[in-house]
Design a protein around this motif. Structure first.
Motif, mmCIF file in Angstrom:
data_model
loop_
_atom_site.group_PDB
_atom_site.id
_atom_site.type_symbol
_atom_site.label_atom_id
_atom_site.label_comp_id
_atom_site.label_asym_id
_atom_site.label_seq_id
_atom_site.Cartn_x
_atom_site.Cartn_y
_atom_site.Cartn_z
ATOM 1 N N LYS A 1 9.720 -2.225 -11.515
ATOM 2 C CA LYS A 1 8.811 -2.707 -10.383
ATOM 3 C C LYS A 1 9.047 -3.823 -9.722
ATOM 4 N N LYS B 1 0.841 -1.064 0.108
ATOM 5 C CA LYS B 1 -0.090 -0.092 0.081
ATOM 6 C C LYS B 1 0.829 1.388 -0.003
ATOM 7 N N ARG B 2 1.945 1.194 0.808
ATOM 8 C CA ARG B 2 2.958 2.568 0.677
ATOM 9 C C ARG B 2 3.509 2.835 -0.592
ATOM 10 N N LEU B 3 3.625 1.659 -1.410
ATOM 11 C CA LEU B 3 4.258 1.682 -2.644
ATOM 12 C C LEU B 3 3.261 2.071 -3.853
ATOM 13 N N ASP B 4 2.003 2.492 -3.445
ATOM 14 C CA ASP B 4 1.103 2.637 -4.338
ATOM 15 C C ASP B 4 1.509 3.551 -5.715
ATOM 16 N N CYS B 5 2.345 4.526 -5.087
ATOM 17 C CA CYS B 5 2.856 5.699 -6.209
ATOM 18 C C CYS B 5 3.657 5.105 -6.957
ATOM 19 N N ILE B 6 4.461 4.125 -6.697
ATOM 20 C CA ILE B 6 5.459 3.305 -7.722
ATOM 21 C C ILE B 6 4.583 2.515 -8.554
ATOM 22 N N TRP B 7 3.712 1.791 -7.931
ATOM 23 C CA TRP B 7 2.808 0.759 -8.953
ATOM 24 C C TRP B 7 1.947 1.717 -9.885
ATOM 25 N N SER B 8 1.598 2.655 -9.534
ATOM 26 C CA SER B 8 0.786 3.300 -10.438
ATOM 27 C C SER B 8 1.800 4.408 -11.685
ATOM 28 N N GLN B 9 2.920 4.428 -11.383
ATOM 29 C CA GLN B 9 3.997 5.150 -12.326
ATOM 30 C C GLN B 9 4.020 4.207 -13.735
ATOM 31 N N SER B 10 3.515 5.217 -14.708
ATOM 32 C CA SER B 10 3.461 4.483 -16.197
ATOM 33 C C SER B 10 4.848 4.718 -16.638
#
Length: 153
Positions: free
Chosen positions: A135, A119-128
């Protein structure tokens, strides 16, 4: 501490086949192994006596007894005026140790930790702009390591 443990382990232990297991210690965290309830008081008294020879003190508020297996624990024991309670589970070196030979609580705890990290890495997972290989490396480093930490023990 190794010297103290060597002296105490001469008096304690549990037999498995032809091997005798006496203790598991890391820094100032110690798990003494005994095979009878009568040995609890003797073992803790020996530990206290040997440690006091070097000016070390047993932290009686942190000291707990745990029975591994199906037998029930007796009432709390008293060593040198200090009450030592029994517990069904405790955390040792970051892992939950259960009396019931059951790793379920530890698995659940680890899964919660991993879910929180994800959850804390959501900003990474959403990076296109990041490719899947990057990832996956972040996942292996920051998430998978949390899940697998200490599992070899």
């Amino acid at each position: 501490m190794d010297y103290v443990m060597e002296r105490v382990s001469r008096k304690v232990g549990t037999q498995v086949g032809q091997l005798t297991f006496t203790d598991n210690d890391y820094a100032d965290d110690i798990a003494l192994l005994v095979d009878t309830q009568e040995s609890f008081r003797t073992t803790l008294t020996a530990m206290d006596e040997e440690a006091s020879k070097f000016g070390l003190q047993v932290s009686w508020t942190k000291t707990k007894l745990q029975n591994l297996g199906s037998r029930s624990m007796s009432l709390p024991i008293i060593v040198d005026g200090n009450t030592v309670d029994s517990v069904k589970e405790f955390t040792y070196l970051g892992s939950i140790e259960s009396s019931f030979s059951n790793s379920g609580p530890e698995y659940i705890r680890r899964i919660r930790l991993v879910a929180s990290a994800m959850k804390r890495l959501d900003c990474i997972w959403s990076q296109s702009k990041l490719n899947i290989a990057t990832k996956l490396r972040i996942y292996s480093t920051c998430v998978l390591s949390i899940l697998l930490y200490g599992f070899e023990t």
